[in-house]
Write a protein that holds these residues in place. Structure first.
Motif, PDB file in Angstrom:
ATOM      1  N   GLU A  10      -5.485   9.922  -9.494  1.00 27.94           N
ATOM      2  CA  GLU A  10      -5.826   8.730 -10.260  1.00 27.94           C
ATOM      3  C   GLU A  10      -5.923   7.515  -9.349  1.00 27.94           C
ATOM      4  OE1 GLU A  10      -3.609  10.867 -11.170  1.00 27.94           O
ATOM      5  OE2 GLU A  10      -4.016  11.536 -13.226  1.00 27.94           O
ATOM      6  N   TRP A  11      -6.831   6.610  -9.691  1.00 29.10           N
ATOM      7  CA  TRP A  11      -7.059   5.442  -8.843  1.00 29.10           C
ATOM      8  C   TRP A  11      -5.823   4.554  -8.766  1.00 29.10           C
ATOM      9  CZ3 TRP A  11      -6.365   0.602 -10.777  1.00 29.10           C
ATOM     10  CH2 TRP A  11      -6.341   0.463 -12.167  1.00 29.10           C
ATOM     11  N   TYR A  12      -5.041   4.493  -9.858  1.00 26.67           N
ATOM     12  CA  TYR A  12      -3.873   3.616  -9.852  1.00 26.67           C
ATOM     13  C   TYR A  12      -2.723   4.176  -9.027  1.00 26.67           C
ATOM     14  CZ  TYR A  12      -2.752   6.812 -13.726  1.00 26.67           C
ATOM     15  OH  TYR A  12      -2.542   7.924 -14.507  1.00 26.67           O
ATOM     16  N   LEU A  13      -2.892   5.353  -8.439  1.00 27.28           N
ATOM     17  CA  LEU A  13      -1.916   5.876  -7.488  1.00 27.28           C
ATOM     18  C   LEU A  13      -2.460   5.870  -6.060  1.00 27.28           C
ATOM     19  CD1 LEU A  13      -0.440   8.915  -9.485  1.00 27.28           C
ATOM     20  CD2 LEU A  13       0.539   6.636  -9.183  1.00 27.28           C
ATOM     21  N   ASN A  14      -3.609   5.241  -5.883  1.00 31.36           N
ATOM     22  CA  ASN A  14      -4.209   5.116  -4.556  1.00 31.36           C
ATOM     23  C   ASN A  14      -3.813   3.767  -3.958  1.00 31.36           C
ATOM     24  OD1 ASN A  14      -6.149   4.459  -2.437  1.00 31.36           O
ATOM     25  ND2 ASN A  14      -7.311   6.252  -3.133  1.00 31.36           N
ATOM     26  N   LYS A  39       0.823  -1.214   0.000  1.00 28.24           N
ATOM     27  CA  LYS A  39       0.000   0.000   0.000  1.00 28.24           C
ATOM     28  C   LYS A  39       0.855   1.261   0.000  1.00 28.24           C
ATOM     29  CE  LYS A  39      -3.026   2.588   3.125  1.00 28.24           C
ATOM     30  NZ  LYS A  39      -3.755   2.565   4.421  1.00 28.24           N
ATOM     31  N   SER A  40       1.949   1.231   0.722  1.00 24.80           N
ATOM     32  CA  SER A  40       2.780   2.415   0.868  1.00 24.80           C
ATOM     33  C   SER A  40       3.733   2.621  -0.300  1.00 24.80           C
ATOM     34  CB  SER A  40       3.578   2.312   2.181  1.00 24.80           C
ATOM     35  OG  SER A  40       4.496   3.367   2.298  1.00 24.80           O
ATOM     36  N   GLU A  41       4.316   1.536  -0.803  1.00 35.27           N
ATOM     37  CA  GLU A  41       5.400   1.653  -1.778  1.00 35.27           C
ATOM     38  C   GLU A  41       4.960   1.545  -3.234  1.00 35.27           C
ATOM     39  OE1 GLU A  41       8.407   2.499  -1.051  1.00 35.27           O
ATOM     40  OE2 GLU A  41       8.054   2.496   1.107  1.00 35.27           O
ATOM     41  N   LEU A  42       3.941   0.745  -3.524  1.00 31.82           N
ATOM     42  CA  LEU A  42       3.554   0.543  -4.920  1.00 31.82           C
ATOM     43  C   LEU A  42       3.112   1.830  -5.612  1.00 31.82           C
ATOM     44  CD1 LEU A  42       3.288  -1.428  -7.205  1.00 31.82           C
ATOM     45  CD2 LEU A  42       1.034  -2.105  -6.370  1.00 31.82           C
TER      46      LEU A  42
END
Length: 503
Positions: free
Chosen positions: A185-189, A166-169
């Motif tokens: 953007e959702w892909y950065l959540n 959750k933190s690094e990806l």
């Protein structure tokens, strides 16, 4: 050598070993009161044996005393090594170098002593499984207590792994996309990403009936942590202090007191004294140090299976394996904490890798470390889930044979629970703290001591003998650690003084 009474654990990973959910192995010879074959276990044996006719013998027979001394050290070291190493620099920042070194040394030494108690207890009754020692000492309540502690410990480990995702990806994706600013953007959540990773990668692997090739990820996981340590040492000599925050347009600006990452009221000193290491520190976050250290040294459920696999096993030989493994991890832990702390000082975050993004979000080396650690922890989660599911089945469905529906349902419910915990937990420090303050003291201090006191007969060692007095003091120390750690953590939460780990 007596083999394990139930499932033989053969695979090493960040924190767990397991052969599979459906394999059991009866004892060759035990006193009548030591037999632990209830109706469910007999049923499993009766169902398992006919299905094995005409097939290759089960693999657990290949692991009776055939693992070398060096490989046993590697396996136990890999069982010790886990995500806890990412929080040690933060622990040092909140204790000071000398106090941290004292606490680290004490926890490592006490961990070795508790392994001594486990080995001596298992040698007396011929049992090679942690839960079975609990059953031998206190019957079903002892088995349930050990199973619950192991379950909580592994749930904590899986939660910490997914919190790293959750933190690094999002940072990794942002770096690859060269995004100018963190956008919506959702892909950065991270919350969306951890759910997608759980559904797309972890769940399919967790639904396998046996671990198979996943056991090989343990070696990759340990290699990633070694790569992480080397990178932390290398970056110490690249990152200057006072720190510079490389903005997305490439210009360097000095971080001010309101920048993300400052915790516990930390404000950079104008005279540069914030770049000087502290030898001794006490603050509200110091209470998390012992739980973090305890969490980082838990390997005790894996000690007895590794003992079983050791070639020409003796208690002295296995104790040497344990001492060397603990010493190697002790050295790695101290170096990672020291160089991580000396890089960021009071600005270090509970999850060390995340701190580097405050300096340079596009750093190639740290990006490689992130990708390696993310891959390792993602592949480790399904491995850790296997023994948790097995423990739940043994506690809740001890008389049931293998069932695919139950196998899948437990995995899905575990992942849902862990995802909810990761999504709503404010930071990884809370996971390290609570698990390290509850299940870790039980597995390291309390259970080995009370099992030893109960199993060793009064004729061999009276209650007033030195070994049993030491064991009783050891259990009392574990209760003290648990009580103090939980008390300080609860006080920290209720007073609202903890703002650590806010990313």
């Amino acid at each position: 050598m007596e083999p394990a009474e139930s499932e033989m654990s053969i695979l090493s990973n960040g924190k767990s070993h397991d052969l599979g959910d459906d394999i059991s192995m009866p004892m060759k010879s035990l006193p009548e009161e030591d037999q632990f074959e209830d109706e469910g276990n007999v049923t499993e044996c009766e169902e398992f044996l006919p299905n094995s006719e005409g097939k290759k013998p089960m693999r657990f027979t290949d692991f009776e005393g055939k693992t070398s001394f060096g490989m046993s050290v590697f396996n136990l070291g890999n069982a010790i090594m886990g995500s806890g190493i990412l929080g040690l620099a933060y622990a040092m920042a909140n204790t000071g170098i000398l106090l941290f070194l004292f606490l680290l040394t004490a926890v490592a030494a006490l961990s070795s002593y508790s392994i001594h108690l486990l080995l001596k207890s298992s040698g007396i009754v011929g049992i090679r499984a942690y839960e079975q020692l609990g059953f031998r000492a206190f019957g079903t309540p002892g088995k349930m207590a050990a199973g619950i502690a192991i379950t909580l410990q592994n749930i904590g480990a899986m939660s910490s792994y997914l919190y790293i995702v959750k933190s690094e990806l999002p940072l990794v994706i942002q770096a690859f996309l060269k995004a100018d600013t963190p956008s919506g953007e959702w892909y950065l959540n991270g919350n969306y990403l951890v759910v997608l990773v759980s559904i797309g990668i972890i769940l399919p692997l967790a639904l396998m009936k046996q671990l198979g090739y996943l056991g090989y990820t343990s070696g990759f996981s340990l290699s990633c942590m070694v790569f992480f340590l080397i990178s932390v040492i290398f970056k110490k000599f690249q990152i200057p202090c006072p720190f510079e925050d490389y903005s997305y347009n490439g210009t360097a600006t000095l971080l001010n007191a309101t920048s993300a990452g400052y915790h516990n009221g930390y404000v950079p000193a104008e005279d540069g004294s914030d770049c000087a290491p502290r030898m001794f520190t006490l603050n509200s976050q110091t209470a998390y140090t012992v739980p973090i250290l305890a969490f980082a040294f838990v390997c005790h459920p894996e000690v007895l299976p590794i003992y079983t696999e050791l070639r020409n096993p003796t208690k002295r030989k296995m104790q040497h394996v344990a001492n060397i493994s603990v010493l190697i991890m002790y050295t790695m832990y101290f170096l990672a904490a020291l160089f991580g702390y000396l890089t960021f000082y009071g600005r270090v975050e509970p999850e060390l890798l995340h701190t580097y993004s405050q300096i340079d979000p596009y750093d190639t080396l740290i990006l490689c470390v992130r990708v390696a650690v993310l891959t390792a922890v993602t592949l480790t989660v399904p491995i850790v889930l296997f023994p948790v599911r097995r423990a739940i089945q043994q506690m809740l469905f001890p008389e049931k044979t293998f069932n695919w529906l139950r196998h899948i349902a437990i995995a899905v419910m575990l992942l849902i629970f862990i995802n909810m915990l990761v999504i709503f937990a404010p930071n990884i420090l809370g996971i390290f703290g609570i698990i390290g303050a509850t299940s870790a003291p039980c597995l390291i201090f309390i259970f080995p001591a009370v099992f030893y006191i109960r199993i060793v007969s009064k004729e061999d060692e009276p209650m007033n003998s030195t070994p049993k007095i030491l064991a009783a003091c050891f259990a009392g120390l574990g209760v003290l650690f648990m009580t103090m750690s939980l008390s300080f953590i609860i006080i920290d939460w209720t007073t609202g003084s903890s703002n650590a780990g806010g990313h």
